[in-house]
Write a protein that holds these residues in place. Sequence first.
Motif, PDB file in Angstrom:
ATOM      1  N   SER A  71       0.980  -1.309  -0.083  1.00 37.34           N
ATOM      2  CA  SER A  71       0.041  -0.117  -0.196  1.00 37.34           C
ATOM      3  C   SER A  71       0.900   1.311   0.170  1.00 37.34           C
ATOM      4  N   ALA A  72       0.057   2.346  -0.332  1.00 39.31           N
ATOM      5  CA  ALA A  72       0.842   3.523  -0.364  1.00 39.31           C
ATOM      6  C   ALA A  72      -0.155   4.686  -0.150  1.00 39.31           C
ATOM      7  N   SER A  73       0.310   5.641   0.985  1.00 35.07           N
ATOM      8  CA  SER A  73      -0.609   6.767   1.121  1.00 35.07           C
ATOM      9  C   SER A  73       0.293   7.878   1.506  1.00 35.07           C
ATOM     10  N   GLY A  74      -0.173   9.240   1.604  1.00 30.94           N
ATOM     11  CA  GLY A  74       0.521  10.444   1.720  1.00 30.94           C
ATOM     12  C   GLY A  74      -0.316  11.471   2.681  1.00 30.94           C
ATOM     13  N   THR A  75       0.285  12.387   3.149  1.00 30.82           N
ATOM     14  CA  THR A  75      -0.219  13.351   3.784  1.00 30.82           C
ATOM     15  C   THR A  75       0.417  14.697   3.453  1.00 30.82           C
ATOM     16  N   LEU A  76      -0.581  15.876   3.556  1.00 30.66           N
ATOM     17  CA  LEU A  76       0.100  17.092   3.238  1.00 30.66           C
ATOM     18  C   LEU A  76      -0.117  17.744   4.516  1.00 30.66           C
ATOM     19  N   SER A  77       1.026  18.746   4.929  1.00 27.89           N
ATOM     20  CA  SER A  77       0.696  19.805   6.361  1.00 27.89           C
ATOM     21  C   SER A  77       1.414  20.866   5.857  1.00 27.89           C
ATOM     22  N   GLY A  78       1.262  22.125   6.571  1.00 30.67           N
ATOM     23  CA  GLY A  78       2.287  23.144   6.325  1.00 30.67           C
ATOM     24  C   GLY A  78       1.763  24.203   7.271  1.00 30.67           C
ATOM     25  N   HIS A  79       2.608  25.392   7.287  1.00 32.80           N
ATOM     26  CA  HIS A  79       2.333  26.482   8.034  1.00 32.80           C
ATOM     27  C   HIS A  79       2.985  27.637   7.325  1.00 32.80           C
ATOM     28  N   ASN A  80       2.581  28.698   7.818  1.00 34.51           N
ATOM     29  CA  ASN A  80       3.198  30.112   7.448  1.00 34.51           C
ATOM     30  C   ASN A  80       4.484  30.274   8.128  1.00 34.51           C
ATOM     31  N   ILE A  82       6.996  32.495  10.511  1.00 35.24           N
ATOM     32  CA  ILE A  82       6.359  33.086  11.693  1.00 35.24           C
ATOM     33  C   ILE A  82       7.113  34.311  12.068  1.00 35.24           C
ATOM     34  N   GLN A  83       7.884  34.869  11.004  1.00 34.64           N
ATOM     35  CA  GLN A  83       8.544  35.978  11.299  1.00 34.64           C
ATOM     36  C   GLN A  83       7.663  37.176  11.470  1.00 34.64           C
ATOM     37  N   GLY A  84       6.401  37.089  11.144  1.00 29.00           N
ATOM     38  CA  GLY A  84       5.519  38.264  11.331  1.00 29.00           C
ATOM     39  C   GLY A  84       5.820  39.342  10.115  1.00 29.00           C
ATOM     40  N   GLN A  85       5.925  38.756   8.793  1.00 33.67           N
ATOM     41  CA  GLN A  85       6.088  39.457   7.785  1.00 33.67           C
ATOM     42  C   GLN A  85       4.393  40.041   7.335  1.00 33.67           C
ATOM     43  N   ALA A  86       4.497  41.275   6.701  1.00 34.73           N
ATOM     44  CA  ALA A  86       3.221  41.617   6.449  1.00 34.73           C
ATOM     45  C   ALA A  86       2.533  40.749   5.526  1.00 34.73           C
ATOM     46  N   LEU A  87       3.262  40.018   4.677  1.00 36.17           N
ATOM     47  CA  LEU A  87       2.486  39.104   3.652  1.00 36.17           C
ATOM     48  C   LEU A  87       2.337  37.825   4.330  1.00 36.17           C
ATOM     49  N   GLY A  88       0.984  37.261   4.471  1.00 39.99           N
ATOM     50  CA  GLY A  88       0.917  35.715   4.880  1.00 39.99           C
ATOM     51  C   GLY A  88       0.063  35.126   3.831  1.00 39.99           C
ATOM     52  N   ILE A  89      -0.025  33.928   4.166  1.00 38.45           N
ATOM     53  CA  ILE A  89      -0.830  32.955   3.262  1.00 38.45           C
ATOM     54  C   ILE A  89      -1.794  31.997   3.887  1.00 38.45           C
ATOM     55  N   ASN A  90      -2.708  31.982   3.324  1.00 41.49           N
ATOM     56  CA  ASN A  90      -3.835  30.996   3.972  1.00 41.49           C
ATOM     57  C   ASN A  90      -3.488  29.446   3.127  1.00 41.49           C
ATOM     58  N   MET A  91      -3.452  28.370   3.585  1.00 45.17           N
ATOM     59  CA  MET A  91      -3.338  27.141   3.048  1.00 45.17           C
ATOM     60  C   MET A  91      -4.656  26.364   3.344  1.00 45.17           C
ATOM     61  N   ASN A  92      -5.066  25.924   2.180  1.00 44.12           N
ATOM     62  CA  ASN A  92      -6.233  24.881   1.957  1.00 44.12           C
ATOM     63  C   ASN A  92      -5.679  23.499   1.495  1.00 44.12           C
ATOM     64  N   PHE A  93      -5.637  22.492   2.174  1.00 47.65           N
ATOM     65  CA  PHE A  93      -5.108  21.237   1.704  1.00 47.65           C
ATOM     66  C   PHE A  93      -6.077  20.334   1.048  1.00 47.65           C
ATOM     67  N   THR A  94      -5.745  19.580   0.195  1.00 43.24           N
ATOM     68  CA  THR A  94      -6.524  18.417  -0.232  1.00 43.24           C
ATOM     69  C   THR A  94      -5.655  17.083  -0.033  1.00 43.24           C
ATOM     70  N   GLN A  95      -6.071  16.283   0.772  1.00 46.22           N
ATOM     71  CA  GLN A  95      -4.942  15.214   0.906  1.00 46.22           C
ATOM     72  C   GLN A  95      -4.724  14.301  -0.236  1.00 46.22           C
ATOM     73  N   PRO A  96      -3.755  13.853  -0.195  1.00 47.66           N
ATOM     74  CA  PRO A  96      -3.324  13.087  -1.515  1.00 47.66           C
ATOM     75  C   PRO A  96      -4.187  11.983  -1.551  1.00 47.66           C
ATOM     76  N   TYR A  97      -4.467  11.527  -2.712  1.00 44.81           N
ATOM     77  CA  TYR A  97      -5.133  10.203  -3.016  1.00 44.81           C
ATOM     78  C   TYR A  97      -4.184   9.134  -3.932  1.00 44.81           C
ATOM     79  N   ALA A  98      -4.428   7.999  -3.862  1.00 44.75           N
ATOM     80  CA  ALA A  98      -3.596   7.192  -4.646  1.00 44.75           C
ATOM     81  C   ALA A  98      -4.616   6.504  -5.986  1.00 44.75           C
ATOM     82  N   SER A  99      -3.864   6.648  -6.901  1.00 48.68           N
ATOM     83  CA  SER A  99      -4.405   6.182  -8.268  1.00 48.68           C
ATOM     84  C   SER A  99      -3.210   5.302  -9.031  1.00 48.68           C
ATOM     85  N   GLY A 100      -3.724   4.174  -9.763  1.00 51.33           N
ATOM     86  CA  GLY A 100      -2.861   3.383 -10.408  1.00 51.33           C
ATOM     87  C   GLY A 100      -3.310   1.950 -10.648  1.00 51.33           C
ATOM     88  N   SER A 101      -2.391   1.050 -10.754  1.00 52.15           N
ATOM     89  CA  SER A 101      -2.645  -0.231 -10.656  1.00 52.15           C
ATOM     90  C   SER A 101      -1.649  -1.294 -10.053  1.00 52.15           C
TER      91      SER A 101
END
Length: 161
Positions: A71-80, A82-101
């Motif tokens: 079997s094979a599986s995956g996960t995605l995670s992340g963060h901004n 932390i330096q307090g810069q003016a530009l930030g990002i929002n992260m919306n994750f779609t977790q990995p799915y397996a396809s194949g044969s």
Amino acid sequence: MHIRRGITAAALAAVTATAGITLAAPAAYASNTTSSTVYKFYPGGGYKSTRTGEIDFVVTTTRDSKGDLVSASGTLSGHNNIQGQALGINMNFTQPYASGSSAGFTLTGKVVLQACIAKKLPVCGPSGTITFTDTVLKYGPQTPATAKSSNGNLWPIFSTP
């Protein structure tokens, strides 16, 4: 001839000495092995080529005693950052799915990044989608994970070897 049935002091000492020792199973009966590989990616954006966060793509594989993929599986995670810069990002994750044969699987996951004027304010700007892929072959090694940005100029993606 009379056979004595009982435990001698030497036999009792041998049993006591081996108590708590776990015997290993023969190699022919080895169980599945699970391993994980962490790939680190850094979305760009903001001032010049500033790295505005970190995204971890973890690929977990299970192989049988012959080394064949179970079997094979995956996960995605992340963060901004932390330096307090003016530009930030929002992260919306779609977790990995397996396809194949039976020859192997490709894991595919996505993260939608959206620029924000300030990390704590809801005023947000343009977005981009980062697609993460990794191919795990049934027999043999897996390929290194890759990340592709839907808009490389606005949202470049960096990785480390």
